[in-house]
Scaffold this motif. Structure first.
Motif, short mmCIF file in Angstrom:
data_model
loop_
_atom_site.label_atom_id
_atom_site.label_comp_id
_atom_site.label_asym_id
_atom_site.label_seq_id
_atom_site.Cartn_x
_atom_site.Cartn_y
_atom_site.Cartn_z
N HIS A 125 33.59 104.10 17.00
CA HIS A 125 32.15 104.06 16.75
C HIS A 125 31.61 102.63 16.75
O HIS A 125 30.50 102.37 17.24
CB HIS A 125 31.83 104.74 15.41
N THR A 140 29.26 112.82 22.89
CA THR A 140 29.37 112.51 21.46
C THR A 140 28.30 113.20 20.62
O THR A 140 28.55 113.50 19.45
CB THR A 140 29.25 110.99 21.26
N LEU A 236 34.14 108.93 15.20
CA LEU A 236 32.72 109.18 15.42
C LEU A 236 32.18 110.13 14.37
O LEU A 236 32.80 111.16 14.05
CB LEU A 236 32.50 109.79 16.82
#
Length: 540
Positions: A125, A140, A236
């Protein structure tokens, strides 16, 4: 006083030849000097055949109860043989096979397999830029980092490069790898090779088949032992779910041969943080049978690679090739982990192409992508066990060593230990359970048991059938011609029909005149001249 008239007649050669042929039909002449030989009759053949019982059933002699019983016995034995032969043939045509397992002798040195590992999180990230998030929105599902959001009208992002994105934003092995040992020797990230899979940027230990590392002993401490930090703080955040969203934490590992590319998203196994995972391996060499016993793919023997982009054929390489063809057909591009020189798919259609690939590919022989197993295959059997780490005594030590707190150590650190159970390999081989030699042996035994025959007996029967068939064809082709009238040695030669007519005419002439020594009748004009009579016998 009876009167006898003798007529001397010499037949033509053409009339005599058919009689000679008719007399010769009763014998079978093998020599070519006497002309074409007539075939033997069934009785003669049966009396000389090596087939048991045929001479007693069909040989020369009177027909009776004994011959009838022999004929029934012969037919019954022949039917039993044909029934058994049909069963043997059906069993042979099923192509049965068996699997033989032979443990090989311990080797002083064994080639260590390739070990591929991937972090389940594909992108870090902190490494993603606004442009990356914009391009990877379908992958994502992340919102932009900038509070104002993506302003498409005011910002012009450069064209995305998927390889560059994966290299920059993927987890770096140099940051994840905390310790590495192989057979008691230190190793580092330089001993790993970068490879791309469905999980993005991954790493393979001992990937070069030309310089494969050896393992000189079995058991723990004789293989690869690594400690990894999976970096969960870089995972993420999940804002919305996509097909690529992952809820797991850890790494995926695949143990394979150097000639086989990693297919980790289907063949890999997971390793969880907070545990030390032991993977005990054993080399297995598999040999499969080709057609018609099995469905393995035999080597072509060509120097050129059988699959474009791969040095050797494998099921994983074949599946990747099929995926590439499906993506090329739908999206006119390829994904990063697929070999080739075609254009790499941009991130905005990456999910669409990946989903279409999984939906369009089928499995098995009926699917559009059929990848047969190679006839010679090396794989590694695995036994996996694990224990928790760190223990209470080592938690503080690891926290001080890596400048992390104990909670971070428990949530992010893992140890992977891959080793050979022993320096032995298992050879599993498919073998034909019923081959041609076994079929011929069983057929020979059944023939000997029921009818006492052999291959030469069958040849005798075929020879007799050919002899009779050829003789009948020659009779059809060579029909006898009408005999011609010829003259031989100054003697008039007559045909049979002409001879009968001449005899009748001579008899009529002789009745018109008296023979010498007889008194002429009142109606007779002249007596028969002496040159025209012979001793005469009345015709019947």
């Amino acid at each position: 006083m009876p009167i006898e008239i003798v007529c001397k007649i010499k037949f033509a050669e053409e009339d005599a030849k058919p009689k000679e042929k008719e007399a010769g039909d009763e014998q079978s002449l093998l020599g070519a000097a006497r002309g074409a030989a007539a075939p033997r009759d069934l009785a003669t053949f049966a009396s000389t055949s090596t087939l048991h019982g045929l001479g007693r059933a069909c040989g020369p002699g009177p027909h009776g109860l004994r011959r009838t019983l022999w004929a029934l016995a012969l037919l019954t034995s022949l039917a039993a043989f044909l029934y058994q032969a049909a069963g043997l043939a059906r069993g042979y045509l099923t192509r049965p096979h068996l699997v033989a397992m032979d443990p090989a002798a311990p080797a002083p040195v064994a080639g260590f397999p390739a070990v591929t590992l991937c972090n389940i999180n594909r992108f870090r990230h902190s490494a993603l830029s606004d442009a990356d998030i914009f391009h990877l929105a379908n992958l994502t599902g992340l919102p932009p980092k900038d509070r104002d959001g993506h302003r498409a009208a005011g910002l012009r992002y450069p064209e995305p490069d998927m390889v560059d994105i994966l290299n920059r934003t993927g987890h770096q092995l140099a940051d994840m790898l905390k310790s590495c040992n192989f057979s008691g020797h230190h190793c580092s990230a330089s001993n790993f090779s970068v490879v791309y899979t469905r999980y993005g940027k991954c790493y393979t230990f001992n990937a070069d088949p030309q310089s494969s590392l050896p393992s000189r002993a079995g058991g723990m401490g004789s293989g690869l032992e690594i400690m990894l930090d999976i970096q969960q703080e870089e995972y993420l955040p999940i804002w919305r779910e996509t097909n690529e969203t992952s809820f797991e934490a850890g790494i995926r590992v695949q143990i394979h041969s150097q000639e086989e590319p990693p297919y980790i998203h289907q063949l890999g196994f997971g390793v969880s943080p907070g545990f030390q995972t032991f993977v005990s391996c054993q080399e297995q060499r598999l040999t499969y049978l080709p057609q018609p016993w099995g469905n393995c793919r035999a080597e072509s023997g060509l120097r050129e690679p059988e699959l474009q982009g791969y040095s050797a054929y494998s099921v994983s390489a074949c599946r990747l090739r099929c995926e590439k063809e499906a993506v090329l057909q739908r999206c006119h591009c390829r994904m990063v982990h697929m070999p080739g020189n075609e254009t790499i798919c941009p991130p905005n259609i990456y999910i669409e192409c990946a989903d279409h690939t999984l939906d369009s590919l089928g499995g098995g022989a009926e699917g559009p992508c059929f990848c047969p197993t190679p006839c010679n295959l090396t794989r590694y059997g695995k036994e996996i066990s694990m224990v928790r780490i760190p223990n209470r005594g080592s938690a503080r030590y690891l926290a001080r060593k890596y400048n992390r707190n104990e909670t971070y150590i428990r949530e992010n650190f893992l140890v992977l230990d891959v080793f050979f159970e022993a320096l032995t390999s298992e050879a599993m081989e498919q073998r034909a359970a019923y081959g041609l030699s076994a079929l011929l042996g069983d057929l020979g035994g059944q023939m000997g048991l029921f009818i006492g025959a052999s291959i030469l007996t069958l040849l005798e029967i075929l020879d007799y059938i050919y002899e009779v068939s050829w003789d009948r064809l020659k009779r059809v082709w060579r029909r006898p011609k009408t005999p011609l009238r010829t003259s031989t040695g100054g003697i008039s030669t007559l045909g049979l029909q002409e001879l009968k007519e001449q005899v009748r005419a001579s008899s009529a002439e002789c009745s018109r005149c008296p023979l010498p020594g007889l008194k002429a009748s009142a109606t007779s004009e002249l007596a028969c001249p002496s040159s025209s009579w012979v001793p005469w016998k009345p015709l019947p």
